[in-house]
Write a protein that holds these residues in place. Structure first.
Motif, PDB file in Angstrom:
ATOM      1  N   GLU A  91      -6.096   6.019  10.735  1.00 53.94           N
ATOM      2  CA  GLU A  91      -5.499   5.159   9.727  1.00 53.94           C
ATOM      3  C   GLU A  91      -5.946   5.658   8.364  1.00 53.94           C
ATOM      4  O   GLU A  91      -7.127   5.842   8.121  1.00 53.94           O
ATOM      5  CB  GLU A  91      -5.964   3.712   9.935  1.00 53.94           C
ATOM      6  N   ILE A  92      -4.983   5.901   7.508  1.00 51.05           N
ATOM      7  CA  ILE A  92      -5.312   6.392   6.165  1.00 51.05           C
ATOM      8  C   ILE A  92      -4.703   5.461   5.135  1.00 51.05           C
ATOM      9  O   ILE A  92      -3.531   5.104   5.225  1.00 51.05           O
ATOM     10  CB  ILE A  92      -4.805   7.837   5.963  1.00 51.05           C
ATOM     11  N   GLU A  93      -5.533   5.081   4.183  1.00 54.50           N
ATOM     12  CA  GLU A  93      -5.034   4.225   3.102  1.00 54.50           C
ATOM     13  C   GLU A  93      -4.825   5.080   1.867  1.00 54.50           C
ATOM     14  O   GLU A  93      -5.568   6.025   1.621  1.00 54.50           O
ATOM     15  CB  GLU A  93      -6.056   3.133   2.799  1.00 54.50           C
ATOM     16  N   GLY A  94      -3.795   4.740   1.116  1.00 58.18           N
ATOM     17  CA  GLY A  94      -3.539   5.488  -0.112  1.00 58.18           C
ATOM     18  C   GLY A  94      -2.850   4.618  -1.138  1.00 58.18           C
ATOM     19  O   GLY A  94      -2.425   3.501  -0.853  1.00 58.18           O
ATOM     20  N   ILE A  95      -2.790   5.141  -2.342  1.00 57.95           N
ATOM     21  CA  ILE A  95      -2.144   4.440  -3.454  1.00 57.95           C
ATOM     22  C   ILE A  95      -0.806   5.119  -3.725  1.00 57.95           C
ATOM     23  O   ILE A  95      -0.737   6.335  -3.860  1.00 57.95           O
ATOM     24  CB  ILE A  95      -3.008   4.533  -4.723  1.00 57.95           C
ATOM     25  N   LEU A  96       0.210   4.302  -3.806  1.00 58.76           N
ATOM     26  CA  LEU A  96       1.551   4.818  -4.052  1.00 58.76           C
ATOM     27  C   LEU A  96       1.663   5.361  -5.474  1.00 58.76           C
ATOM     28  O   LEU A  96       1.185   4.741  -6.414  1.00 58.76           O
ATOM     29  CB  LEU A  96       2.549   3.668  -3.850  1.00 58.76           C
ATOM     30  N   VAL A 133      -4.498   9.533  -1.379  1.00 58.06           N
ATOM     31  CA  VAL A 133      -5.443   8.979  -0.403  1.00 58.06           C
ATOM     32  C   VAL A 133      -6.612   8.275  -1.095  1.00 58.06           C
ATOM     33  O   VAL A 133      -7.223   8.826  -2.012  1.00 58.06           O
ATOM     34  CB  VAL A 133      -5.954  10.097   0.523  1.00 58.06           C
ATOM     35  N   SER A 134      -6.897   7.057  -0.668  1.00 61.88           N
ATOM     36  CA  SER A 134      -7.971   6.266  -1.278  1.00 61.88           C
ATOM     37  C   SER A 134      -9.342   6.835  -0.955  1.00 61.88           C
ATOM     38  O   SER A 134      -9.539   7.522   0.052  1.00 61.88           O
ATOM     39  CB  SER A 134      -7.916   4.826  -0.762  1.00 61.88           C
ATOM     40  N   GLU A 135     -10.285   6.487  -1.792  1.00 61.07           N
ATOM     41  CA  GLU A 135     -11.664   6.898  -1.586  1.00 61.07           C
ATOM     42  C   GLU A 135     -12.149   6.442  -0.212  1.00 61.07           C
ATOM     43  O   GLU A 135     -11.870   5.324   0.208  1.00 61.07           O
ATOM     44  CB  GLU A 135     -12.534   6.249  -2.671  1.00 61.07           C
ATOM     45  N   LEU A 191      -0.409  12.465   0.580  1.00 61.34           N
ATOM     46  CA  LEU A 191       0.468  12.462   1.743  1.00 61.34           C
ATOM     47  C   LEU A 191       1.891  12.216   1.283  1.00 61.34           C
ATOM     48  O   LEU A 191       2.152  11.349   0.440  1.00 61.34           O
ATOM     49  CB  LEU A 191       0.065  11.354   2.722  1.00 61.34           C
ATOM     50  N   GLU A 192       2.818  12.990   1.871  1.00 63.62           N
ATOM     51  CA  GLU A 192       4.223  12.826   1.538  1.00 63.62           C
ATOM     52  C   GLU A 192       4.919  12.233   2.757  1.00 63.62           C
ATOM     53  O   GLU A 192       4.874  12.801   3.836  1.00 63.62           O
ATOM     54  CB  GLU A 192       4.826  14.197   1.183  1.00 63.62           C
ATOM     55  N   ILE A 193       5.527  11.087   2.550  1.00 65.78           N
ATOM     56  CA  ILE A 193       6.041  10.332   3.691  1.00 65.78           C
ATOM     57  C   ILE A 193       7.547  10.241   3.653  1.00 65.78           C
ATOM     58  O   ILE A 193       8.145   9.937   2.615  1.00 65.78           O
ATOM     59  CB  ILE A 193       5.422   8.914   3.692  1.00 65.78           C
ATOM     60  N   VAL A 213      -1.097   4.123   6.378  1.00 67.20           N
ATOM     61  CA  VAL A 213      -0.298   4.783   7.410  1.00 67.20           C
ATOM     62  C   VAL A 213      -1.184   5.034   8.613  1.00 67.20           C
ATOM     63  O   VAL A 213      -2.372   5.303   8.485  1.00 67.20           O
ATOM     64  CB  VAL A 213       0.288   6.137   6.956  1.00 67.20           C
ATOM     65  N   VAL A 214      -0.585   4.901   9.784  1.00 59.68           N
ATOM     66  CA  VAL A 214      -1.319   5.117  11.030  1.00 59.68           C
ATOM     67  C   VAL A 214      -0.690   6.303  11.746  1.00 59.68           C
ATOM     68  O   VAL A 214       0.518   6.321  11.992  1.00 59.68           O
ATOM     69  CB  VAL A 214      -1.256   3.865  11.927  1.00 59.68           C
TER      70      VAL A 214
END
Lengths: 224, 224
Positions: A91-96, A133-135, A191-193, A213-214
DNA sequence: ATTACTACGTTCCGAGTAG
DNA sequence: TCTACTCGGAACGTAGTAA
């Protein structure tokens, strides 16, 4: 977590009734498979560290496990659950954020479209979602490179060359999406989704929103 | 569970991709906060014990966590979940059997009926369910004595004396039931269960069936 | 450059026994 | 009776260094 406490909770805490365990050090020692002396020493340490409260009674003592003890135990449990889960998916968290808009051009090229359709089962919306990608999650990004995803071969179209990429199946909210990993990129925490709909519109997403995103580590095979 | 393995899985396994962790002992050591030498030794031990498979590659090695490792890790997790749960309630399994039929006589005495109704909120079915505690669950039975349940005072009726008992609220299948604990019993691995309906009929229970009852350690108070 | 053996300091464990 | 201190031996961790 303190290994003493860990052992103690695993082997003794079932006796924890009405907040108390009534035992003597010899009995505890027998249940834990260690010596009375070690139990005595360990209880002193656990008491010093605030994991148990003790009260001497006639033929032994009452040991109360503190909230701190239960809290740490539960925390340990959560970590383990996370590990087991992350052995199956990341699981990766990121900021749009808004990129240069190149994504929308590239992703519309026929060479990509048909292959993506083959892999993900949908025609990609002409535009990508960029996630910074978030810290704390950066460590997972290089791992994406190691996942066996779906290769998109380089191709030429309209006299231009388009490089090969790898597509990883992923989930974002309730959507099946793809993550585009450029071949031999110097990976940059972005990450490009790709998705079948305009997710910004569908979910009311805007720059700065936190998105997760998982990505399953086992992506299945490419033989559909 | 092997503490080496435990630490290893907790701190390294997120890197486990496509079945492999690619690292060298120095890097692993840095992540685990220990020396390269210790990591080397521990990996040898983990390999000997069948928890990892190793393969030397150019700039380090690939470490594969075996199924055995994951199995034991998951098992450990299950134990911990059980402990946390059992800090709140006790689950006891037993085999249904037919007693002497005394239960049905006693439980119909007005002194018991009214008090049980007050405690459990229902008029007990005139008959009890006898459970012989299954192997492995005996250790939980003495614990029931320590739970603060609801006291039923001794009384006299029709010139006979009826002893005091303790009632514990419990759940059996989807039913709210009570467990009758005779005062100063020489406890004998038998639970006597009271309910509002004829559970044998309702659930089609017969002698020899395995039944589980769940008893919350916190029984609430007696002030309704 | 990487793993792992040796040697040694430190920590941990438990028998004996005091409190 | 039960807890807990002392102290010797075992186990653990790591620097140095060989392979």
């Amino acid at each position: 977590m303190n290994p003493l406490l860990f052992d103690f909770m695993k082997k003794i805490s079932y006796r924890h009734i009405g907040g108390k365990i009534s035992l003597n050090t010899k009995e505890i020692a027998a249940e834990l498979g260690m010596s009375q002396q070690s139990v005595s020493r360990d209880l002193i340490i656990l008491e010093d560290e605030g994991y148990v409260v003790r009260k001497r009674v006639k033929r032994g003592e009452e040991v109360v496990l503190t909230d701190k003890a239960f809290r740490e135990f539960r925390n340990e449990l959560n970590i383990m659950q996370y590990i087991l889960k992350s052995s199956e998916e990341i699981e990766i968290e990121g900021i749009l954020f808004t990129g240069l808009g190149e994504g929308s051009y590239y992703i519309s090229r026929e060479g990509y479209v048909s292959r993506i359709r083959q892999i993900l089962g949908f025609v990609p919306f002409p535009g990508t979602l960029n996630l910074r990608v978030s810290e704390g999650y950066e460590i997972y990004v290089p791992i994406l490179n190691s996942i066996n995803g779906f290769e998109v071969q380089p191709f030429e179209q309209e006299g231009r060359k388009f490089g090969g990429v790898k597509i990883l199946k992923a989930r974002l909210r309730e959507e099946n999406v793809g993550i585009v990993i450029p071949e031999r990129t110097h990976y940059e925490n972005v990450l490009e989704i790709i998705s079948t709909e305009h997710l910004r519109a569908k979910y009311g997403l805007k720059d700065g929103d936190k998105i997760k995103v998982v990505i399953p580590k086992n992506q299945g095979t490419d033989n559909l």
